[in-house]
Design a protein around this motif. Structure first.
Motif, PDB file in Angstrom:
ATOM      1  N   UNK A 101       0.650  -1.233  -0.035  1.00 21.63           N
ATOM      2  CA  UNK A 101      -0.246  -0.118  -0.202  1.00 21.63           C
ATOM      3  C   UNK A 101       0.824   1.341   0.091  1.00 21.63           C
ATOM      4  N   UNK A 102       1.866   1.252   0.714  1.00 21.94           N
ATOM      5  CA  UNK A 102       2.874   2.535   0.631  1.00 21.94           C
ATOM      6  C   UNK A 102       3.485   2.628  -0.631  1.00 21.94           C
ATOM      7  N   UNK A 103       3.849   1.627  -1.206  1.00 23.45           N
ATOM      8  CA  UNK A 103       4.455   1.781  -2.581  1.00 23.45           C
ATOM      9  C   UNK A 103       3.378   2.186  -3.769  1.00 23.45           C
ATOM     10  N   UNK A 104       2.074   1.599  -3.631  1.00 25.65           N
ATOM     11  CA  UNK A 104       0.796   2.262  -4.446  1.00 25.65           C
ATOM     12  C   UNK A 104       0.625   3.691  -4.282  1.00 25.65           C
ATOM     13  N   UNK A 105       0.608   3.607  -2.904  1.00 28.38           N
ATOM     14  CA  UNK A 105      -0.112   5.222  -2.582  1.00 28.38           C
ATOM     15  C   UNK A 105       0.881   6.263  -3.004  1.00 28.38           C
ATOM     16  N   UNK A 106       2.226   6.200  -2.453  1.00 25.44           N
ATOM     17  CA  UNK A 106       3.029   7.380  -2.572  1.00 25.44           C
ATOM     18  C   UNK A 106       4.378   6.893  -3.238  1.00 25.44           C
ATOM     19  N   UNK A 107       4.570   5.758  -3.817  1.00 24.49           N
ATOM     20  CA  UNK A 107       5.562   5.297  -4.688  1.00 24.49           C
ATOM     21  C   UNK A 107       6.911   5.208  -3.823  1.00 24.49           C
ATOM     22  N   UNK A 108       6.610   4.942  -2.376  1.00 25.56           N
ATOM     23  CA  UNK A 108       7.843   4.522  -1.696  1.00 25.56           C
ATOM     24  C   UNK A 108       8.119   3.226  -1.340  1.00 25.56           C
ATOM     25  N   UNK A 109       9.114   2.586  -1.721  1.00 30.18           N
ATOM     26  CA  UNK A 109       9.314   1.397  -1.894  1.00 30.18           C
ATOM     27  C   UNK A 109      10.036   0.862  -0.784  1.00 30.18           C
ATOM     28  N   UNK A 110       9.518   0.048   0.214  1.00 27.64           N
ATOM     29  CA  UNK A 110      10.068  -0.041   1.656  1.00 27.64           C
ATOM     30  C   UNK A 110      10.550  -1.593   1.703  1.00 27.64           C
ATOM     31  N   UNK A 111      11.446  -2.215   1.730  1.00 24.52           N
ATOM     32  CA  UNK A 111      11.719  -3.642   1.844  1.00 24.52           C
ATOM     33  C   UNK A 111      11.486  -4.006   3.180  1.00 24.52           C
ATOM     34  N   UNK A 112      11.113  -5.457   3.442  1.00 24.02           N
ATOM     35  CA  UNK A 112      10.869  -6.156   4.855  1.00 24.02           C
ATOM     36  C   UNK A 112      11.929  -5.781   5.678  1.00 24.02           C
ATOM     37  N   UNK A 113      13.375  -5.746   5.367  1.00 23.94           N
ATOM     38  CA  UNK A 113      14.396  -5.647   6.159  1.00 23.94           C
ATOM     39  C   UNK A 113      14.542  -4.142   6.873  1.00 23.94           C
ATOM     40  N   UNK A 114      13.767  -3.127   6.178  1.00 24.98           N
ATOM     41  CA  UNK A 114      13.815  -1.784   6.533  1.00 24.98           C
ATOM     42  C   UNK A 114      12.658  -1.407   7.604  1.00 24.98           C
ATOM     43  N   UNK A 115      11.898  -2.582   7.970  1.00 28.57           N
ATOM     44  CA  UNK A 115      10.834  -2.429   8.935  1.00 28.57           C
ATOM     45  C   UNK A 115      11.328  -2.729  10.228  1.00 28.57           C
ATOM     46  N   UNK A 116      11.341  -1.944  11.106  1.00 31.22           N
ATOM     47  CA  UNK A 116      12.216  -2.125  12.440  1.00 31.22           C
ATOM     48  C   UNK A 116      10.955  -2.430  13.542  1.00 31.22           C
TER      49      UNK A 116
END
Length: 184
Positions: free
Chosen positions: A75-90
């Motif tokens: 959803x973050x990628x779809x809504x604002x084009x911010x690609x976050x990977x699973x390892x960046x989630x703390x």
């Protein structure tokens, strides 16, 4: 306050599943920059649900999502084009419920040194880059009786915009953690 301090206090184990009969959703609390900012979105006023509201990027879980973390990332990628990977989630915060739409939302936290230029999709009127400490200092109780009818209710303000509902309850959790660590 540095990103490392924020990362240290907001890091937690990730449990991207819910055992509830409610509808499931997830959001991404993305914090970045030297003066730490949190990314939020303002929804178009024309949206049927949550129109005009300020919220975190995210949305409802779909059958193609493995878990709620996938939901938040997609959803973050779809809504604002911010690609976050699973390892960046703390880490993640406690789930919150919406008052009207019947969702239980799991908020995930990502700390990023920097972000690329963001592009909103049709579900986003405006992308907001909000300095987190000044925002949290505006936290107060929501005096709208209807908002307080089902849940504890808070509000925050940024640039003449009011943040309330589930988003405010997510920010209240962050505020409480910052206060416990003497950072606010």
């Amino acid at each position: 306050m540095t990103l490392e301090q924020i990362k240290s206090i907001l890091s937690s184990q990730i449990h991207p599943y819910l055992n509830t009969d409610t509808k499931h959703a997830a959001v991404m609390v993305a914090i970045y920059g030297k003066e730490p900012c949190v990314i939020m979105t303002e929804k178009p006023k024309t949206m049927v649900q949550h129109g005009g509201e300020v919220s975190f990027p995210g949305g409802k879980m779909t059958d193609s999502d493995r878990d709620l973390l996938d939901t938040a990332i997609r959803e973050t990628d779809e809504e604002i084009s911010l690609n976050i990977s699973r390892f960046q989630v703390i880490g993640q915060l406690r789930p919150v419920q919406t008052r009207n739409s019947g969702f239980t939302i799991v908020p995930f936290v990502s700390i990023l040194d920097s972000i690329p230029p963001l592009i909103p999709n049709s579900e986003v009127e405006q992308i907001l880059h909000i300095p987190i400490l000044p925002l949290l200092r505006t936290l107060g109780e929501d005096d709208d009786i209807e908002h307080r009818s089902l849940f504890e209710a808070y509000k925050l303000t940024y640039d003449n915009k009011i943040i309330w509902g589930a988003s405010a309850r997510i920010l209240k959790q962050i505020s409480d953690i910052f206060k416990q660590c003497n950072l606010l």
